[in-house]
Motif scaffolding. Structure first.
Motif, PDB file in Angstrom:
ATOM      1  N   ASP A  43      31.350  25.712  33.697  1.00 48.84           N
ATOM      2  CA  ASP A  43      30.195  24.927  33.697  1.00 48.84           C
ATOM      3  C   ASP A  43      28.788  25.006  34.335  1.00 48.84           C
ATOM      4  OD1 ASP A  43      31.468  23.470  31.467  1.00 48.84           O
ATOM      5  OD2 ASP A  43      32.426  22.004  32.759  1.00 48.84           O
TER       6      ASP A  43
ATOM      7  N   GLU B 225      26.742  16.905  27.068  1.00 50.06           N
ATOM      8  CA  GLU B 225      27.213  17.891  28.254  1.00 50.06           C
ATOM      9  C   GLU B 225      26.167  18.591  28.930  1.00 50.06           C
ATOM     10  OE1 GLU B 225      30.532  21.359  28.756  1.00 50.06           O
ATOM     11  OE2 GLU B 225      30.457  20.353  26.971  1.00 50.06           O
ATOM     12  N   ARG B 226      25.186  18.991  28.294  1.00 44.71           N
ATOM     13  CA  ARG B 226      24.012  19.600  28.923  1.00 44.71           C
ATOM     14  C   ARG B 226      23.249  18.905  29.994  1.00 44.71           C
ATOM     15  NH1 ARG B 226      22.113  23.423  31.603  1.00 44.71           N
ATOM     16  NH2 ARG B 226      20.417  24.158  31.235  1.00 44.71           N
ATOM     17  N   TRP B 227      22.997  17.734  29.143  1.00 46.28           N
ATOM     18  CA  TRP B 227      22.343  16.684  30.329  1.00 46.28           C
ATOM     19  C   TRP B 227      23.110  16.520  31.489  1.00 46.28           C
ATOM     20  CZ3 TRP B 227      21.504  10.991  28.686  1.00 46.28           C
ATOM     21  CH2 TRP B 227      20.597  10.414  29.410  1.00 46.28           C
TER      22      TRP B 227
ATOM     23  N   GLN C 212      27.098  27.395  31.886  1.00 41.85           N
ATOM     24  CA  GLN C 212      27.748  27.925  30.756  1.00 41.85           C
ATOM     25  C   GLN C 212      27.835  29.419  31.064  1.00 41.85           C
ATOM     26  OE1 GLN C 212      29.070  26.087  27.956  1.00 41.85           O
ATOM     27  NE2 GLN C 212      28.604  24.360  29.669  1.00 41.85           N
TER      28      GLN C 212
ATOM     29  N   ARG D 233      15.531   9.062  28.026  1.00 43.08           N
ATOM     30  CA  ARG D 233      16.351   9.918  28.353  1.00 43.08           C
ATOM     31  C   ARG D 233      16.500  10.144  29.819  1.00 43.08           C
ATOM     32  NH1 ARG D 233      19.879  13.487  26.030  1.00 43.08           N
ATOM     33  NH2 ARG D 233      20.045  15.438  26.834  1.00 43.08           N
TER      34      ARG D 233
ATOM     35  N   GLU E  67      25.247  18.384  32.898  1.00 47.06           N
ATOM     36  CA  GLU E  67      25.175  19.669  33.746  1.00 47.06           C
ATOM     37  C   GLU E  67      23.851  19.616  34.541  1.00 47.06           C
ATOM     38  OE1 GLU E  67      25.864  22.699  31.134  1.00 47.06           O
ATOM     39  OE2 GLU E  67      27.738  22.294  30.886  1.00 47.06           O
ATOM     40  N   THR E  68      22.561  19.257  33.788  1.00 46.80           N
ATOM     41  CA  THR E  68      21.410  19.354  34.405  1.00 46.80           C
ATOM     42  C   THR E  68      21.339  18.280  35.548  1.00 46.80           C
ATOM     43  OG1 THR E  68      20.406  20.074  32.513  1.00 46.80           O
ATOM     44  CG2 THR E  68      18.775  19.065  34.127  1.00 46.80           C
TER      45      THR E  68
ATOM     46  N   ARG F 238      21.247  10.347  23.476  1.00 41.63           N
ATOM     47  CA  ARG F 238      22.612  11.092  23.130  1.00 41.63           C
ATOM     48  C   ARG F 238      22.568  12.658  22.924  1.00 41.63           C
ATOM     49  NH1 ARG F 238      26.254   7.073  21.768  1.00 41.63           N
ATOM     50  NH2 ARG F 238      27.454   8.076  20.495  1.00 41.63           N
ATOM     51  N   ALA F 239      21.417  13.254  22.730  1.00 38.17           N
ATOM     52  CA  ALA F 239      21.419  14.700  22.645  1.00 38.17           C
ATOM     53  C   ALA F 239      21.837  15.348  23.529  1.00 38.17           C
ATOM     54  CB  ALA F 239      20.008  14.949  22.244  1.00 38.17           C
ATOM     55  N   GLN F 240      22.748  16.327  23.129  1.00 40.24           N
ATOM     56  CA  GLN F 240      23.283  17.385  23.927  1.00 40.24           C
ATOM     57  C   GLN F 240      23.839  16.650  25.199  1.00 40.24           C
ATOM     58  OE1 GLN F 240      22.104  21.310  24.342  1.00 40.24           O
ATOM     59  NE2 GLN F 240      21.435  21.233  21.986  1.00 40.24           N
TER      60      GLN F 240
ATOM     61  N   ARG G 238      18.557   8.572  19.488  1.00 43.47           N
ATOM     62  CA  ARG G 238      18.857  10.047  19.486  1.00 43.47           C
ATOM     63  C   ARG G 238      18.374  10.733  20.595  1.00 43.47           C
ATOM     64  NH1 ARG G 238      14.374  12.919  18.415  1.00 43.47           N
ATOM     65  NH2 ARG G 238      12.497  11.936  18.216  1.00 43.47           N
TER      66      ARG G 238
END
Length: 86
Positions: free
Chosen positions: A71, A32-34, A58, A15, A36-37, A28-30, A25
């Motif tokens: 965002d 857009e949220r990653w 959000q 990650r 933004e962080t 690739r998880a979330q 996995r």
């Protein structure tokens, strides 16, 4: 505890932006949220005017009947609003 240690180890490997296995996995998880962080972290670390003291992801927004999502909504250290949306 072993399960948590394994997960933390996997997060360290998969990650981050320089991970070699981009199909994993956890990489690739979330996405857009990653992103933004990461953007929020970069802005907090910056010494420029965009440095945020507070950032909220959000945020629902509406204007003249149109609706959307901001965002990242933030407040700079000098009290100004900073908005990042697509």
């Amino acid at each position: 505890m072993a399960v948590l240690e394994k997960l933390v180890h996997q997060l360290k490997i998969y990650r981050h932006s320089l991970a070699t296995d981009t199909k994993h996995r956890l990489y690739r998880a979330q996405p857009e949220r990653w992103l933004e962080t990461l953007v929020a972290a970069i802005r907090r670390a910056s010494t420029r005017v965009w440095t945020l003291s507070i950032s909220i992801p959000q945020v629902p927004a509406s204007s003249a009947g149109d609706r959307g999502i901001i965002d990242l909504l933030g407040v700079t250290r000098d009290g100004r609003l900073a908005v990042d949306s697509n």
